[in-house]
Design an enzyme around this catalytic site. Structure first.
Site, PDB file in Angstrom:
ATOM      1  N   HIS A  65      -1.290   0.701   7.733  1.00 50.77           N
ATOM      2  CA  HIS A  65      -1.825   0.844   6.377  1.00 50.77           C
ATOM      3  C   HIS A  65      -1.564   2.267   5.873  1.00 50.77           C
ATOM      4  O   HIS A  65      -1.696   3.229   6.626  1.00 50.77           O
ATOM      5  CB  HIS A  65      -3.321   0.529   6.391  1.00 50.77           C
ATOM      6  CG  HIS A  65      -3.934   0.529   5.030  1.00 50.77           C
ATOM      7  ND1 HIS A  65      -3.484  -0.305   4.020  1.00 50.77           N
ATOM      8  CD2 HIS A  65      -4.947   1.274   4.506  1.00 50.77           C
ATOM      9  CE1 HIS A  65      -4.208  -0.074   2.930  1.00 50.77           C
ATOM     10  NE2 HIS A  65      -5.096   0.870   3.202  1.00 50.77           N
ATOM     11  N   CYS A  89       0.830  -1.210   0.000  1.00 45.90           N
ATOM     12  CA  CYS A  89       0.000   0.000   0.000  1.00 45.90           C
ATOM     13  C   CYS A  89       0.864   1.259   0.000  1.00 45.90           C
ATOM     14  O   CYS A  89       0.489   2.293  -0.565  1.00 45.90           O
ATOM     15  CB  CYS A  89      -0.966  -0.010   1.174  1.00 45.90           C
ATOM     16  SG  CYS A  89      -0.192  -0.392   2.753  1.00 45.90           S
TER      17      CYS A  89
END
Length: 837
Positions: free
Chosen positions: A349, A98
């Site tokens: 994340h 990510c």
């Protein structure tokens, strides 16, 4: 409905009052549970396996009533993978990539960088034959193709694995995002420096590179020295600061160099105390500000994340921090915020908030998901709400208008403020024709896939609808009404027919057959009784067999089970009665029974009844009832038991001789009355039967007589041989080599083994075999010579032989076959000193 075991008992309760010969059709119906009441929907939580008339809970619930089309397939709508109009394209997260995706989206939205990349020479893409898939190789080629897809793909999101692989990144491990940003820009700058166009060679420097210098002033002499340097991002310490201005001010503040940290002054030619600070000279059009959230913790030896709130403006004036050139554009607008959600520096994340350079709208890029912010404002709210369990939960400070506040932002991207202009060429970046051709090829593949998925969905729906209609039609017809014709269908087959996830195979009843080729009573619990009309339709559509209807109920199996169950109930009473009757004195005719059989008949009967109960079960080696199958072959065989009760399998086999007749051993058998024999015979119908008048086996009697005659002959032979060789038998008066006996010049040799075996026979002539020959060849070597020398015999080898006198040898030669006579001779020689032996 009652549990399966109760249904089983109820099906055979009638056997207590009905003999096998009195069985009527209603008893057979009871055994096969034909008339059990059918269950109603809603009364059974699960299907009653023991009731052939229970047709609920077999999977029909999924089909009854109206069904949503989506229930007929597990294929997602391919159009859900299609990019909506006026939206951006997402990037697939390959595991822990990510952080890469956030930077790629930020760089894609840098229009100048995108335009420059499109201009790079790419002969592989320009000459590519679109019959095959295009596979970029260099970093530049990968980025070009990726940006072209991000711009004009029909897909909602694309897979960046080609670029990630080319960069050598581990998809399962998160890298340091700030380190990645630096290394990637450096790699891109190196790649572009190889382009022919100078415009392209310097694109990274023009976009991202600024200049500052480290200025050091000697406290002693006042000499100032400057060390110029380039930067691609400013790394700002956030610890102890509340806003961006404080962070930049600290970055530029003066630092004292004293003590061990003193500076070597060229003028003073010695180490002196001094001051040092950074002086900003020029700023790039794209200003990357790294907020140093990930710092090294000396106590743990690991990186940690700082969850400090930092406020930053939408418009940033860098003028006050610049020194020198006053004509520079110093006012910047916020164009991207990169966020890290999570408390650890090693996990979490990454997402990116990016401003669209053409419209001014803000978008949130979260891998495959892209969300447009309402209005034209950046909204970080939800990213901050996902509050990781931070020990000291600091309250979010109030933000002034035009400012944003974040505890998770780790990189801010500012673009220099441009004057309003109607020139659309600045914001319009066209994909070059050679790349658009490759994008069209990928779009064509995507459309083909969508079409294929849509067809598969349609086929599944059509098939499901047809099955739905079939089930609705047939399920109503399944129950067999009283008095109507019916058939049996396997329960497992019906379940699979109603389970749409498995292909329906043909109906297979072969495993349900008894040895008579009919439906085994035990298999009713695993089958369902359905109407003839429903069975006809099922066999027409799915075929199979053999078909089992009302004529397939097996009278033989029911009779056999009836006999067995009755005998099982009767066994204990009969055992007591037989035990009492056997003790009475027998008057009149009787039957011979083995004593061992009599001792263990109850257990044998129980074993036999259990075997008979399953005797008619279908065996794998037989289908469709080809010929009767029984397990009683061992009963009828004439094999003689060794008299071992443990090994006895069949009643009375212990008095059957090897010829199949009555054993001659009277001590092993007992006479019982006809009354006792009748009771035993009910349990062992195939047991060997011998009446009191039955003659014992003639062959055995003949053999016994022959054995007696042979024994008498053996005794006479032994006595005769012993008398003729008495000294040899008693080991008396034996010659020796060490002292040659006087009066004889020859001795004979035989193997000691022969003498030992002969003595055994003499001692027990009826138990041992007579000796017929002397095997002297044992004492010869392969060349035919005697194995021993005179000396070796004197020194110990004599233990293998026996010495015989000439008179004994005469008897031996007459009584036995001698293969090779061996003798020792003694010679007298005359010498000058007189005669010697």
């Amino acid at each position: 409905m009652a549990p399966r075991l109760q249904l089983e008992k109820a099906a055979w309760r009638w056997v207590e009052t009905v003999k096998p010969e009195d069985i009527r059709p209603e008893h057979i119906d009871l055994a096969y549970r034909i008339n059990l009441p059918a269950c109603k929907r809603g009364t059974c939580r699960r299907n009653c396996k023991g009731n052939p008339n229970c047709l609920v809970g077999i999977g029909e619930q999924a089909w009854l009533g109206e069904i949503d089309e989506n229930a007929f397939h597990n294929i997602d709508d391919p159009n859900s993978e299609r990019r909506d109009k006026n939206t951006f394209v997402g990037l697939t997260n390959l595991g822990a990539t990510c952080y890469v995706n956030t930077f790629l989206q930020v760089w894609f939205h840098n229009l100048e960088l995108r335009k420059s990349l499109y201009q790079c020479h790419n002969s592989r893409a320009q000459e590519h034959n679109i019959e095959s898939d295009y596979e970029p190789q260099s970093i530049c080629e990968h980025l070009q193709y990726l940006f072209a897809l991000l711009q004009n793909s029909n897909r909602k999101y694309i897979d960046p694995s080609g670029l990630v692989k080319a960069l050598g990144l581990d998809t399962g491990q998160q890298q340091d995002a700030q380190e990645f940003s630096k290394l990637f820009l450096s790699l891109l700058e190196d790649t572009l420096s190889k382009q022919k166009s100078t415009n392209l060679q310097n694109v990274i420097q023009r976009q991202f590179c600024g200049q500052f210098s480290y200025v050091t002033v000697c406290n002693q002499c006042g000499r100032s020295s400057a060390l110029p340097s380039r930067f691609y991002e400013l790394e700002l310490n956030i610890q102890g600061h509340k806003n961006l201005t404080e962070c930049v001010t600290e970055f530029l503040k003066e630092e004292k160099l004293d003590g061990e940290n003193r500076y070597f002054c060229e003028s003073c030619q010695s180490k002196q105390s001094a001051t040092r600070r950074i002086r900003l000279h020029s700023l790039p059009p794209t200003l990357n500000l790294q907020l140093m959230r990930f710092v090294f913790d000396r106590q743990t030896g690991h990186k940690k994340k700082l969850n400090t709130f930092i406020s930053f403006p939408e418009q940033l004036d860098m003028g006050p921090f610049l020194e020198g050139k006053q004509d520079q554009k110093c006012v910047y607008e916020l164009s991207a915020v990169l966020i890290h959600r999570g408390i650890s520096a090693y996990s979490g994340h990454y997402i990116a908030h990016v401003k669209d350079a053409r419209t001014g709208d803000w978008y949130k890029f979260n891998d495959e998901e892209i969300e447009k912010m309402e209005g034209k404002k950046l909204q970080l709210g939800i990213e901050e709400d996902i509050a990781e369990t931070v020990k000291s939960q600091t309250r979010k400070p109030k933000c002034s208008k035009g400012y944003h506040c974040s505890r998770n932002a780790y990189m801010l991207v500012y673009k220099v403020q441009e004057e309003e202009s109607s020139d659309s060429s600045r914001t319009n970046v066209e994909v070059p024709a050679f790349l658009q051709r490759l994008v069209d090829q990928d779009n064509h593949k995507f459309e083909e896939w969508c079409s294929e998925m849509a067809d598969m969905r349609k086929q599944s729906v059509d098939k499901g609808k047809a099955k739905h209609e079939e089930v609705k039609e047939l399920y109503e017809l399944l129950p067999a009404r009283d008095g109507e014709l019916y058939e049996f269908i396997p329960l497992e087959w019906l379940k699979k027919w109603l389970d749409d996830s498995t292909a329906t195979k043909e109906i297979d009843n072969s495993l349900f057959l008894c040895s008579h080729g009919k439906l085994h009573p035990d298999k009713v619990a695993e089958s369902k009784r359905v109407s003839l009309q429903a069975a006809q339709l099922l066999y027409e559509r799915y075929s199979g067999g053999p078909r089992l209807d009302g004529s397939s109920l097996c009278r033989e199996c029911v009779s056999q089970r009836c006999r067995v169950l009755r005998l099982k109930n009767q066994l204990n009473e009969d055992y007591k009665e037989v035990s009492n009757l056997v003790k009475r004195t027998l008057s009149g005719e009787g039957y011979w029974v083995g004593k061992a059989s009599l001792r263990s008949w109850r257990q044998l009967a129980l074993d036999q009844l259990e075997e008979d109960e399953h005797e008619t079960k279908h065996s794998n080696g037989q289908t469709n009832g080809q010929g009767p199958h029984t397990n009683n072959s061992k009963e009828s065989g004439p094999e003689l038991s060794e008299g071992n009760e443990d090994e006895m399998k069949t009643f009375n086999e212990d008095i059957v001789c090897s010829h199949g007749g009555l054993s001659i051993l009277e001590t092993e058998r007992k006479l019982v009355s006809p009354e006792v024999w009748t009771k035993l015979r009910a349990y062992f119908p195939k047991a060997p039967e011998f009446t009191q008048n039955q003659e014992p086996c003639q062959q055995c009697l003949t053999l016994e007589q022959e054995e007696k005659d042979n024994e008498a002959v053996s005794k006479m032979m032994a006595l005769d041989q012993k008398n003729q060789l008495l000294n040899l038998f008693h080991e008396k008066n034996r010659p020796t080599l060490a002292k040659w006996p006087q009066g004889t010049d020859v001795l004979y040799i035989v193997p000691l083994f022969f003498v030992d075996e002969w003595r055994k026979f003499i001692r027990r002539p009826t138990k041992s075999s007579p000796v017929s020959n002397v095997g002297n060849t044992l004492l010869l070597c392969p060349h035919g010579g005697f194995m021993f020398t005179y000396d070796s015999l004197i020194n110990g080898d004599a233990q293998h032989i026996a010495l015989l006198w000439p008179s004994e040898w005469d008897v031996i030669s007459r009584l036995f076959i001698v293969d090779q006579p061996i003798s020792i001779h003694c010679f007298n020689q005359a010498t000058s000193t007189g005669p010697t032996t």
